[in-house]
Each structure stands twice: as structure tokens, then as C-alpha cells.
Scaffold this motif. Structure first.
Motif: not given
Length: 132
Positions: A58-83
Motif C-alpha cells: 500500500c505504501g508503494i502504491a500510494l507513493g507512486l500514485h501521489s508522484f503520478y499526480r503531483h510530480r513532487i518526489p518529497w511529497t510522494a515519499s511522505q505520502t507513501g510512508l504515512k500510508a
């Protein structure tokens, strides 16, 4: 040939393997392993495998989804870790509750099997049996 293989070295002497540790050292290691066994063998912990697999996926999936939507690696990694943290917490709690419930059910069944016929909750032989 390399030295230490049981063959003669350059000096013509045979090297012996080191002497085994004393029993006191071995007992200390076993005692330490018992105290901190969960650090050495994670497979022994109930629910750990499911928790880690679900959280990682789930962390990888949500991190990739966040990166796909926003194109900001830091936000995507934070989202993946929190998920991953949230999913691992939820999975761990539900799995442990189910594990404890099943353990209690098995204990009750074992106690009922050990109880004597005619004990409270268990009918005496011949009674409570359906008639054919």
C-alpha cells in the motif's frame, strides 16, 4: 593452498580450527536470543508477515500514485510512508485481535474436551444425543 583448510601451510604445520566457546558463553547467547528472539527471527511473530506485506504494498502504491499526480518526489515519499504506517497499524491491530479470538476459542474447546461428562455445560453420556 590457503592456510586453515586442514592442510599443511608454508611452515609445514597443520592449523587446527579454533576451540569451541565455553558452555557459559553459549548459554549466555541462548538466553540473550530468548529475551530478544523477536529481533533475530521475525517469522516467529504472528501477523508480522501479513502486516509487512500489506503495508509495503500500500505504501508503494500510494507513493507512486501521489508522484503520478503531483510530480513532487518529497511529497510522494511522505505520502507513501504515512500510508504504510497507517496500513501497518490497522493490519496489525485487526490481525492480533483475530489471533487472540482464535486462540481463546481453541483454549475453550480444549478445556471442554478435558472436562468430565456431566460437568456444567456438558451433558452426561446418552443425553443430548439426537434420536435416530
Amino acid at each position: 593452498p590457503p592456510q586453515g583448510c586442514g592442510r599443511q601451510g608454508s611452515s609445514g604445520t597443520t592449523r587446527r580450527p579454533p576451540a569451541p566457546a565455553s558452555m557459559g558463553d553459549e548459554e549466555k547467547k541462548n538466553k540473550k536470543k530468548d529475551l530478544f528472539g523477536f529481533l533475530y527471527d521475525v517469522r516467529r511473530i504472528p501477523c508480522m508477515r501479513n502486516t509487512l506485506l500489506n503495508a509495503t504494498g500500500c505504501g508503494i502504491a500510494l507513493g507512486l500514485h501521489s508522484f503520478y499526480r503531483h510530480r513532487i518526489p518529497w511529497t510522494a515519499s511522505q505520502t507513501g510512508l504515512k500510508a504504510a504506517m497507517f496500513v501497518s497499524l490497522c493490519t496489525w491491530v485487526t490481525c492480533r485481535l483475530n489471533f487472540q479470538y482464535k486462540k481463546d476459542q481453541i483454549r475453550k474447546i480444549m478445556e471442554a474436551q478435558e472436562a468430565k461428562p456431566g460437568a456444567p455445560g456438558i451433558p452426561p453420556p446418552g443425553q443430548g444425543q439426537p434420536k435416530k
